[in-house]
Design a protein around this motif. Sequence first.
Motif, mmCIF file in Angstrom:
data_model
loop_
_atom_site.group_PDB
_atom_site.id
_atom_site.type_symbol
_atom_site.label_atom_id
_atom_site.label_comp_id
_atom_site.label_asym_id
_atom_site.label_seq_id
_atom_site.Cartn_x
_atom_site.Cartn_y
_atom_site.Cartn_z
ATOM 1 N N LEU A 79 17.514 -18.027 4.449
ATOM 2 C CA LEU A 79 16.882 -18.823 5.503
ATOM 3 C C LEU A 79 17.176 -18.241 6.884
ATOM 4 N N LEU A 80 18.435 -17.936 7.147
ATOM 5 C CA LEU A 80 18.819 -17.416 8.465
ATOM 6 C C LEU A 80 18.281 -16.002 8.682
ATOM 7 N N GLY A 81 18.253 -15.194 7.634
ATOM 8 C CA GLY A 81 17.714 -13.845 7.744
ATOM 9 C C GLY A 81 16.219 -13.852 7.999
ATOM 10 N N LYS A 82 15.514 -14.754 7.322
ATOM 11 C CA LYS A 82 14.060 -14.847 7.476
ATOM 12 C C LYS A 82 13.662 -15.216 8.902
ATOM 13 N N HIS A 83 14.490 -16.009 9.547
ATOM 14 C CA HIS A 83 14.183 -16.456 10.907
ATOM 15 C C HIS A 83 14.934 -15.647 11.970
ATOM 16 N N ALA A 84 15.584 -14.560 11.566
ATOM 17 C CA ALA A 84 16.277 -13.644 12.480
ATOM 18 C C ALA A 84 17.299 -14.359 13.363
ATOM 19 N N VAL A 85 18.105 -15.217 12.740
ATOM 20 C CA VAL A 85 19.169 -15.900 13.468
ATOM 21 C C VAL A 85 20.342 -14.920 13.584
ATOM 22 N N PRO A 86 20.758 -14.581 14.816
ATOM 23 C CA PRO A 86 21.802 -13.569 14.964
ATOM 24 C C PRO A 86 23.177 -14.031 14.478
#
Length: 171
Positions: A79-86
């Motif tokens: 989820l975090l990777g898909k939305h490019a959360v640093p």
Amino acid sequence: DQPGMSGDAMAGIGRDEELAESLSKIRNYMELMDQHSLHHFLVWKGHTLETTPEFQSFQRKYILHWPAIEAAIRMLEVLLGKHAVPLAIVDGARLANLATASVDRIFQEELVDCIDNQDQVRPLLALPSKAKPEGTKREKYRIAATRIQAQARMGIMRRRYVVTIRRQRAA
């Protein structure tokens, strides 16, 4: 000195006792860390930092439930990777409770609730229930219409893709 023992043998026994004492201190420290740690860990650009002491302590504490927790961590990473959360700071205890309590499925919203720095992460995720558009009523309607159109276009393109794949397989 003890009779029948050389000086080297006595020194070896002293070093062994010293080593045993050091190992005992390390074990006690790790047990204290496991008991009193908040078990917060970091997800950096979609990857959990598994080498940090906090994560290792979290893993030791919840080892009995680790397969379910690891699955939840992987879902959160996707989820975090898909939305490019640093950077996301994850509350491990909350995630462990969620992973062990969920029987069937874990929802994205529940995963996001396990993140401590939600104020920085939510705008990047733009989950509809919490990230509501701001502005005038007209701007809100425009944003809502854009989201609806994007979903419709996605559905149309997906159907076209499926038809194309079927045709290629049939050929």
